[in-house]
Enzyme design. Sequence first.
Site, mmCIF file in Angstrom:
data_model
loop_
_atom_site.group_PDB
_atom_site.id
_atom_site.type_symbol
_atom_site.label_atom_id
_atom_site.label_comp_id
_atom_site.label_asym_id
_atom_site.label_seq_id
_atom_site.Cartn_x
_atom_site.Cartn_y
_atom_site.Cartn_z
ATOM 1 C CD GLN A 106 42.243 19.511 16.633
ATOM 2 O OE1 GLN A 106 42.489 18.487 17.262
ATOM 3 N NE2 GLN A 106 42.693 19.709 15.399
ATOM 4 C CG ASP B 161 35.517 32.012 19.942
ATOM 5 O OD1 ASP B 161 36.464 31.478 20.566
ATOM 6 O OD2 ASP B 161 35.422 33.244 19.771
ATOM 7 N NE ARG C 236 42.769 9.903 21.035
ATOM 8 C CZ ARG C 236 43.807 10.586 20.595
ATOM 9 N NH1 ARG C 236 44.262 10.423 19.370
ATOM 10 N NH2 ARG C 236 44.421 11.440 21.375
ATOM 11 C CG HIS D 64 43.753 16.576 21.843
ATOM 12 N ND1 HIS D 64 43.621 15.333 21.257
ATOM 13 C CD2 HIS D 64 44.340 17.364 20.917
ATOM 14 C CE1 HIS D 64 44.095 15.381 20.017
ATOM 15 N NE2 HIS D 64 44.538 16.598 19.779
ATOM 16 C CG ASN E 95 46.740 14.004 21.198
ATOM 17 O OD1 ASN E 95 46.644 12.886 20.697
ATOM 18 N ND2 ASN E 95 47.010 15.076 20.486
ATOM 19 C CD GLU E 96 49.762 14.691 18.017
ATOM 20 O OE1 GLU E 96 49.947 15.915 17.905
ATOM 21 O OE2 GLU E 96 49.325 13.981 17.107
ATOM 22 C CG ASN F 18 48.309 10.461 17.826
ATOM 23 O OD1 ASN F 18 47.675 9.484 18.212
ATOM 24 N ND2 ASN F 18 48.082 11.687 18.270
ATOM 25 C CE1 TYR G 274 47.471 12.584 11.044
ATOM 26 C CE2 TYR G 274 48.469 12.486 13.218
ATOM 27 C CZ TYR G 274 47.347 12.589 12.415
ATOM 28 O OH TYR G 274 46.118 12.696 12.995
ATOM 29 C CD GLU H 235 45.499 12.243 16.490
ATOM 30 O OE1 GLU H 235 46.151 12.858 15.607
ATOM 31 O OE2 GLU H 235 45.175 12.761 17.570
#
Length: 532
Positions: A36, A69, A94, A139, A183-184, A324, A326, A395
Amino acid sequence: MFSRRTLVLCAILVTCRADLTFPEHFKLGAATSSYQIEGGWNADGKGESIWDRFVHENSADIKSGATGDVAADSYHQWREDVRIAANMGLQFYRFSISWPRILPTGFTDKINQAGVKYYSDLIDALLAEDIQPIVTMYHWEMPVKIQDLGGWTNPLIVNWFGDYARVIFSQYADRVKTWLTINEAIAICDLAFNKGHYAPKIKEPEFAPFLCNKHILLAHATAYRIYDREFRPKYKARISLANFDLWIKPATENDTELADLGRQHAIGRYSYPIFSKQGGWPPSIEKLMLQYSLGQGYQYSRLPPFTKDEIEFVKGTADFYGINHYITSLIRSAKPGEDPGIWVLTGSPELNAILEFPTNSKVANSIFPVYPEGIRQQLSWIKQEYGDIDILITENGFGYSTNDYELNDVDRTKFFKEYLEQVLLSIKVDNVSVIGYTAWSLIDTFEWLDGYTIKFGIHEVDFSHPNRTRTPRTSAHYLACVIRARSLDVPDHCYKDKYLADRARIGYRSGSHKIQAVLFINILLIAIIICV
Ligand SMILES: *[C@@H]1O[C@H](CO)[C@@H](O)[C@H](O)[C@H]1NC(C)=O
Ligand SMILES: *[C@@H]1O[C@H](CO)[C@@H](O)[C@H](O)[C@H]1NC(C)=O
Ligand SMILES: *[C@@H]1O[C@H](CO)[C@@H](O)[C@H](O)[C@H]1NC(C)=O
């Protein structure tokens, strides 16, 4: 010398302050993930990941045809990331390691030294600023070669992931004291395969989510056991994984059992095998999946069983619980003829249940409902289910669509204040061992299918500038104040201006439980002081 009234007033002041203070061992940090932010997608010998391939072959699937990219170009601008983290006084950062940046093919035939050096320099620079690195090992960047061999649905990935883990432990275990393997997992297994909208763009909701579910737990456990055997005696880090835990509440008094089943489906499938005393799949889900699969005409459960050895192998492979958080949702049974569809992240035909957002949880511009009490309820549930384990919030954050706020992210600032209040109540009132909180995200990121149209950053990134300039938003000022004060009792200037201060103090709903709870503790302490 002092009147009783003065003493009481002092007591009120002291207790009010005390209540809003974080315990000494509680740490505050921020997070990002490699795909990301890094860019440099083919720089210096990096191999291709499933996200590289996905964005290049399916640009119509992503807002504005965006790619990672270049992203925030952290592959070149990482010193800026360290600088802004240090400016805020973050206690930890992190970030994640891109598997194909270290192992271009995914296998250990070739180690990319430029990739190894990149993360090594980042870790050194963080430590030089007294910022602890928390490293996520996966991730979502599966090397394409391993995907082409079946990825998470191939049981051999358990060992391949272990090989990768050993390489990065060998490089960084001397400096990294907190590791997160995956992750997740629910997004990797359920979200990706249920809809086929994410890399690797395979839609197969019947078997793939459950094969992936099992293999990802075994891969995590393999990495944990390798660390235990080969690295822990010397380096003594803590290892866990970061689960995306949907918090599910019953919509009505009649949905209590369904809510528990929903939690076992969405949380338990990824937590129970590791964190429960018994290990293995949550019994209610094992039963449900068998019945449902037989009803479909299969001769066995689509949820692959664990052997006795596998149950023991996975059980207890975490030194803390990483969450995490949300979303809070309400669950209810589907009405006759109503399609349960796909939940936020996972499938639900087996439960025949509908998830809805709590009323009042909508905040204009937020991509997720805002329901601060949910995080406290969820933390208590984790303690109730898995015992008195340390919990690290890996998160929590507030995303909005582009151009809504510029730098003055008033709603995100309020979000952090309100969620941190709930975390504090969890620690102080519910006696849950929450050891840290991670704001997602340190900087604006490539938000997967949303490209650059959704912003989570406490720092803005100017994606049109060649240097991808980072600028702190109000929420970064606020969190820096909280870290400095180690308390939520911060001066008005932390909200940047008076208007913001007033709004941030009002909160989303008046008369909420948290305020009452804080007041209750204050009164109790005052009463004790007066009586003594
Ligand atoms: C719960 O179920 C009972 C019995 O079916 C029904 O009478 C009641 O209205 C239900 N309550 C709610 C809130 O739906
Ligand atoms: C809080 O939890 C700890 C650890 O389980 C326990 O020792 C302690 O007595 C608890 N405190 C209260 C006030 O319940
Ligand atoms: C980008 O950063 C480099 C190195 O810090 C600097 O020399 C250059 O002037 C910057 N470019 C722009 C357009 O600001």
